[in-house]
Scaffold this motif. Sequence first.
Motif, PDB file in Angstrom:
ATOM      1  N   ASP A  34      30.871  30.207 129.951  1.00  0.00           N
ATOM      2  CA  ASP A  34      31.473  28.380 129.883  1.00  0.00           C
ATOM      3  C   ASP A  34      32.115  29.586 128.872  1.00  0.00           C
ATOM      4  O   ASP A  34      32.919  28.487 127.769  1.00  0.00           O
ATOM      5  N   SER A  37      35.850  29.786 129.900  1.00  0.00           N
ATOM      6  CA  SER A  37      36.211  29.334 130.564  1.00  0.00           C
ATOM      7  C   SER A  37      37.240  28.559 129.127  1.00  0.00           C
ATOM      8  O   SER A  37      37.817  28.170 129.252  1.00  0.00           O
ATOM      9  N   THR A  38      36.061  28.863 128.092  1.00  0.00           N
ATOM     10  CA  THR A  38      37.033  28.344 126.541  1.00  0.00           C
ATOM     11  C   THR A  38      37.484  29.340 125.872  1.00  0.00           C
ATOM     12  O   THR A  38      38.010  29.129 124.724  1.00  0.00           O
ATOM     13  N   ARG A  40      40.860  31.338 124.869  1.00  0.00           N
ATOM     14  CA  ARG A  40      42.246  31.358 124.921  1.00  0.00           C
ATOM     15  C   ARG A  40      42.693  32.971 125.969  1.00  0.00           C
ATOM     16  O   ARG A  40      42.613  33.892 125.571  1.00  0.00           O
ATOM     17  N   GLN A 139      39.187  34.429 118.753  1.00  0.00           N
ATOM     18  CA  GLN A 139      39.052  33.780 119.404  1.00  0.00           C
ATOM     19  C   GLN A 139      37.930  35.502 119.656  1.00  0.00           C
ATOM     20  O   GLN A 139      39.140  36.438 120.441  1.00  0.00           O
ATOM     21  N   GLU A 156      34.253  31.526 117.678  1.00  0.00           N
ATOM     22  CA  GLU A 156      35.482  31.554 116.669  1.00  0.00           C
ATOM     23  C   GLU A 156      35.722  31.247 115.245  1.00  0.00           C
ATOM     24  O   GLU A 156      34.695  30.753 115.163  1.00  0.00           O
ATOM     25  N   LEU A 175      32.347  29.844 120.945  1.00  0.00           N
ATOM     26  CA  LEU A 175      32.130  28.892 121.971  1.00  0.00           C
ATOM     27  C   LEU A 175      31.715  28.847 122.755  1.00  0.00           C
ATOM     28  O   LEU A 175      32.437  27.563 124.122  1.00  0.00           O
ATOM     29  N   THR A 177      28.944  26.878 125.459  1.00  0.00           N
ATOM     30  CA  THR A 177      28.456  25.284 125.221  1.00  0.00           C
ATOM     31  C   THR A 177      27.529  25.386 125.449  1.00  0.00           C
ATOM     32  O   THR A 177      26.183  24.100 125.612  1.00  0.00           O
TER      33      THR A 177
END
Length: 239
Positions: A34, A37-38, A40, A139, A156, A175, A177
Amino acid sequence: MKIGNMKKHIKFIILVLATFCSHLLYAYVGPPKDVKSTFRCFDNKDTDLENLINIEGYYKERILLKRSNVAGSFLNKDSVGLYADSGFISIIFYKNGLFKYDFFRLKAALLNENSEEAKSFYDGQWGSYSIDGDIIKTQFIYKPSKGELSKWKGTEIWYKVINRTTIKIVKIDALSTNTEDKNNVALHKKVHEERMKTLIVFVPSEIPNYLNAWILKENWFWCNENDRKSFLEKIKNEK
């Protein structure tokens, strides 16, 4: 020792060992999905950030640490108290979009980037940044060191440009979840609000190159696999 107490003792030992092993496994497998995947992806291109701020050095943020009622802890439960101590977080924006957060051993990395003393600079928290008007969106990921029980953590932070030598934080978030990570951000809400009031100032300095940064060796970090291969080949040829 009674049999009942012995069983409880054994269960406790098993629980401790299981927790320890799970943390080691967590550190070994790398950042959770997770977080990745977030994140950049990194394209290793010139960001032209030097047109907004001075990047021939690093930026230094003073952190105010609050007095605590608990020995060895900096914060009260409600994050309210008198300011007792202060520390510093230093950050580097590299021209190619790479970002270094909260570093140590700067001089060691400058003297010999391959030395044992320089490892703490190239380990730790690395990431990337993008530019959106006068906002620098960073990030970065905390990488646990070998044997450390801490978990991988993605963060972030957005910085607003005040002038060419001054920035300030306007956003801090996890970052991940993961509920635990989100709750941790909420727990430190007052601390983050204080940080957002602080001006972060530029310090002119020679800065180490980034070639040994651990994150540059990670497949998931790169936008293009061929760029990663070319980068690793470059490092190999320069050694």
